[in-house]
Write a protein that holds these residues in place. Sequence first.
Motif, PDB file in Angstrom:
ATOM      1  N   MET A   4       1.330  -1.645  -0.093  1.00  0.00           N
ATOM      2  CA  MET A   4       0.354  -0.200   0.023  1.00  0.00           C
ATOM      3  C   MET A   4       1.338   1.359  -0.253  1.00  0.00           C
ATOM      4  SD  MET A   4      -3.063   1.590  -0.186  1.00  0.00           S
ATOM      5  CE  MET A   4      -4.510   0.919  -0.121  1.00  0.00           C
ATOM      6  N   SER A   5       2.133   1.382   1.196  1.00  0.00           N
ATOM      7  CA  SER A   5       2.792   2.554   0.700  1.00  0.00           C
ATOM      8  C   SER A   5       3.852   2.455  -0.623  1.00  0.00           C
ATOM      9  CB  SER A   5       3.610   2.496   1.820  1.00  0.00           C
ATOM     10  OG  SER A   5       4.786   1.646   1.715  1.00  0.00           O
ATOM     11  N   ALA A   7       1.439   1.180  -3.736  1.00  0.00           N
ATOM     12  CA  ALA A   7       1.288   1.905  -4.601  1.00  0.00           C
ATOM     13  C   ALA A   7       1.146   3.456  -4.090  1.00  0.00           C
ATOM     14  CB  ALA A   7      -0.233   1.202  -4.165  1.00  0.00           C
ATOM     15  N   LEU A   8       0.754   4.143  -2.742  1.00  0.00           N
ATOM     16  CA  LEU A   8       0.569   5.702  -2.704  1.00  0.00           C
ATOM     17  C   LEU A   8       1.773   6.461  -3.136  1.00  0.00           C
ATOM     18  CD1 LEU A   8      -0.394   5.684   0.847  1.00  0.00           C
ATOM     19  CD2 LEU A   8      -1.888   6.552  -0.987  1.00  0.00           C
ATOM     20  N   SER A  47      -3.643  -2.929  -4.195  1.00  0.00           N
ATOM     21  CA  SER A  47      -3.534  -1.212  -2.837  1.00  0.00           C
ATOM     22  C   SER A  47      -3.367  -0.944  -4.195  1.00  0.00           C
ATOM     23  CB  SER A  47      -1.989  -1.287  -2.897  1.00  0.00           C
ATOM     24  OG  SER A  47      -2.161  -2.526  -1.623  1.00  0.00           O
ATOM     25  N   ALA A  51      -5.640   2.763  -3.707  1.00  0.00           N
ATOM     26  CA  ALA A  51      -5.233   3.885  -3.516  1.00  0.00           C
ATOM     27  C   ALA A  51      -5.520   4.647  -4.502  1.00  0.00           C
ATOM     28  CB  ALA A  51      -4.004   3.824  -3.349  1.00  0.00           C
ATOM     29  N   THR A  55      -7.892  10.066  -7.796  1.00  0.00           N
ATOM     30  CA  THR A  55      -6.944  10.640  -8.489  1.00  0.00           C
ATOM     31  C   THR A  55      -6.577  10.938  -9.651  1.00  0.00           C
ATOM     32  OG1 THR A  55      -5.218   9.230  -8.543  1.00  0.00           O
ATOM     33  CG2 THR A  55      -5.898   8.900  -6.160  1.00  0.00           C
TER      34      THR A  55
END
Length: 113
Positions: A4-5, A7-8, A47, A51, A55
Amino acid sequence: MHEMSIALNIIDIAHEEALRANAKKINEIEIEIGTISGVEISALEFSLDIAVKNTFLENAQRKIIPVQAKAECLECNSIFSLTTFYEPCPNCQSLTINILQGKELRIKSINID
Ligand SMILES: [Zn+2]
């Protein structure tokens, strides 16, 4: 979750690129993931699905390209595929190897409007 981090982070980079290029939207993003980068592609896909909501990347096509890890033996110069970081050369069993590819975690290209 580790992915997830990542992906961000990918979204941040893509967003910056889009702003820099004055883009209205991102059509497509290509991401290269090495097979020994420690990133699980299915987890990253999952993720990213979450995410990207709201956006620039929400409607962008995503291509995740696995890069098979390869190494070169520094003793006998053979080139072979790796499944982990520390694998002996299949030809001479040497552990003196140089990893050529497979650690990638990068945005290969972004297609914007
Ligand atoms: Zn060798």
